[in-house]
Write a protein that holds these residues in place. Structure first.
Motif, PDB file in Angstrom:
ATOM      1  N   VAL A 134       0.854  -1.198   0.000  1.00  0.00           N
ATOM      2  CA  VAL A 134       0.000   0.000   0.000  1.00  0.00           C
ATOM      3  C   VAL A 134       0.887   1.245   0.000  1.00  0.00           C
ATOM      4  O   VAL A 134       2.081   1.164   0.309  1.00  0.00           O
ATOM      5  N   SER A 163      11.465  -9.770   8.440  1.00  0.00           N
ATOM      6  CA  SER A 163      11.036  -8.538   7.765  1.00  0.00           C
ATOM      7  C   SER A 163      12.132  -7.477   7.758  1.00  0.00           C
ATOM      8  O   SER A 163      13.028  -7.482   8.600  1.00  0.00           O
ATOM      9  N   GLU A 245      11.803   5.998   7.161  1.00  0.00           N
ATOM     10  CA  GLU A 245      11.295   5.115   8.221  1.00  0.00           C
ATOM     11  C   GLU A 245      12.479   4.546   8.993  1.00  0.00           C
ATOM     12  O   GLU A 245      13.438   4.046   8.400  1.00  0.00           O
ATOM     13  N   ARG A 256       7.797   5.832  -3.152  1.00  0.00           N
ATOM     14  CA  ARG A 256       6.562   5.397  -3.830  1.00  0.00           C
ATOM     15  C   ARG A 256       5.641   6.577  -4.152  1.00  0.00           C
ATOM     16  O   ARG A 256       5.012   6.623  -5.193  1.00  0.00           O
ATOM     17  N   ARG A 286      11.010  -2.478  -2.709  1.00  0.00           N
ATOM     18  CA  ARG A 286       9.920  -2.047  -3.593  1.00  0.00           C
ATOM     19  C   ARG A 286       9.637  -0.565  -3.379  1.00  0.00           C
ATOM     20  O   ARG A 286       9.035  -0.179  -2.383  1.00  0.00           O
ATOM     21  N   LYS A 299      18.840 -11.854   5.311  1.00  0.00           N
ATOM     22  CA  LYS A 299      17.715 -12.734   5.646  1.00  0.00           C
ATOM     23  C   LYS A 299      18.102 -14.229   5.529  1.00  0.00           C
ATOM     24  O   LYS A 299      17.556 -15.062   6.244  1.00  0.00           O
TER      25      LYS A 299
END
Ligand SMILES: O=P(O)(O)OC[C@H]1O[C@H](O[C@H]2O[C@H](CO)[C@@H](O)[C@H](O)[C@H]2O)[C@H](O)[C@@H](O)[C@@H]1O
Length: 382
Positions: A134, A163, A245, A256, A286, A299
């Motif tokens: 989103v 994450s 962030e 974005r 992304r 990860k």
């Protein structure tokens, strides 16, 4: 301690930029097919190269092209006649791509037959995997039905969320205490209490009346990350739509919602900042630039760490399954593929080169897959 000049294990000796070539898209999987696309006998597509699509090959140029290629374009709501043929081409390209990355749903029997007699361990990415992408990162809420599916899966199999978000943030979204959590791309792990070869970095704590180990291999970078976060907030404050962030051991710079004409400005600010911090590096997600410590950790390493902590690493009777949608998940897919240890499942609605074995189109298919796993486990337990 001056982290700008003082390396410690597992920190890499020098700044390691993102290896864009290993993430490159093969021309044969670019979805924007023109009518002149040609099939060869081996179901190979020859596609005339266009330099305008968002999925252009990212090998040829640097970070700006990587920014452009970082996320599939949003789905069109209306289509004209030409768009219809474009949609058909896109669908065809996706189906051809699925020959290499079969659907985890239609191949479920195959996965289940391999899993027979083995203990499945589940690793799940969050954004784009358990929640749809989103515009506002704070609104990436997990649906109740997805939460229920994850909870049921976690009751059947050891399950961890890995994450790029901070661990606290992802726990706030997921709200399930029966899972293990790895935030900051695996640099902040809350896992089971067990001996591990990473003892140097492990801190033993009691959380929610449960004994846990906290593993933070980049803990000494915390002041530097905070400094960089503040400086990026300041330097991007006049760019409409830019958003920074703080993910505790890494910083995300979102573009974005930034006008594409200003993407070079965002990228330039991050690049300039990195010049002052040679012990930080840039990776791409992304529509997000991720600034993180140059340490030998990702990860994939987090997956191995968690398997080891669970006493399930390198065991013939264990089948790890990792589901993720992003470039950073590729490190985990690689670990599973290279060691022939388990299955990576890429969540993508567009063709992408990947080290995963299978694919799922979107979070709703991830939920279906989790339900199938639970049903299979229960029917096998009878
Ligand atoms: O490893 P993940 O759990 O997939 O986290 C990767 C990044 O996810 C978030 O950003 C992405 O999702 C946002 C919400 O859908 C979207 O707005 C953004 O464009 C995506 O890049 C998160 O905000 C980042 O901090 C994570 O690093």
């Amino acid at each position: 301690m001056d982290l700008k000049s003082n390396p410690t294990s597992p920190v890499l000796p020098e700044n390691t930029p993102l290896n864009i070539s290993r993430l490159a898209l093969r021309p044969s999987v670019v979805p924007c097919l023109s009518p002149t696309a040609v099939f060869s006998a081996g179901l190979h597509l020859t596609i005339p190269r266009k330099k305008t699509g968002i999925l252009d090959d990212v090998r040829s140029t640097g970070w700006l092209d990587s920014m452009k290629a970082s996320s599939p374009p949003p789905k069109r709501i209306t289509r004209d006649a030409n768009d219809e043929s474009g949609a058909a081409d896109t669908d065809l390209a996706y189906r051809i791509w699925m020959l290499k990355y079969p659907s985890g749903l239609s191949s479920f029997e195959q996965i289940a037959s391999y899993a027979k007699g083995k203990k499945i361990v589940l690793f799940l990415d969050y954004d784009g995997t358990l929640s749809p992408i989103v515009d506002n990162p704070d609104c990436a809420i997990m649906s109740k039905s997805m939460r229920a599916a994850v909870r049921k899966a976690a009751n059947c199999f050891p399950t961890a969320i890995i994450s790029g978000r901070s661990r606290d943030k992802v726990l706030e979204f997921v709200k399930l205490t029966e899972l293990y959590y790895a935030g900051s791309h695996g640099m902040d792990i809350m896992g089971p209490v067990r001996k591990s070869s990473y003892n140097d970095h492990i801190e033993h704590r009691v959380k929610q009346r449960k004994e846990v180990n906290i593993f933070q291999p980049a803990s000494e970078f915390l002041p530097m990350i905070n400094e960089v976060f503040n400086s990026l907030v300041e330097s991007t404050k006049d760019i409409a739509g830019a958003r920074v962030e703080n993910n505790k051991f890494c910083v995300s710079v979102h573009y974005r919602n930034v006008d594409p004409a200003n993407w070079p400005v965002v990228g330039g600010i991050v690049q300039d900042m990195l010049k002052d911090y040679p012990r930080l590096r840039l990776t791409h997600g992304r529509k997000v630039l991720e600034v993180r410590p140059v340490i030998n950790w990702d990860k994939g390493k987090a997956v191995v760490f968690l398997l080891e902590s669970l006493g399930l690493n390198e065991r013939e009777d264990v089948l790890p399954i990792y589901v993720g949608d992003d470039r950073t998940d590729e490190d985990a897919f690689k670990v599973l593929r290279e060691g022939n240890r388990g299955y990576g499942i890429l969540v993508s609605s567009v063709p992408k080169e990947s080290s995963a074995h299978y694919s799922l189109r979107d979070p709703s298919e991830v939920m279906e897959f989790l339900k199938l796993l639970v049903r299979w486990k229960k029917s096998n337990a009878l």
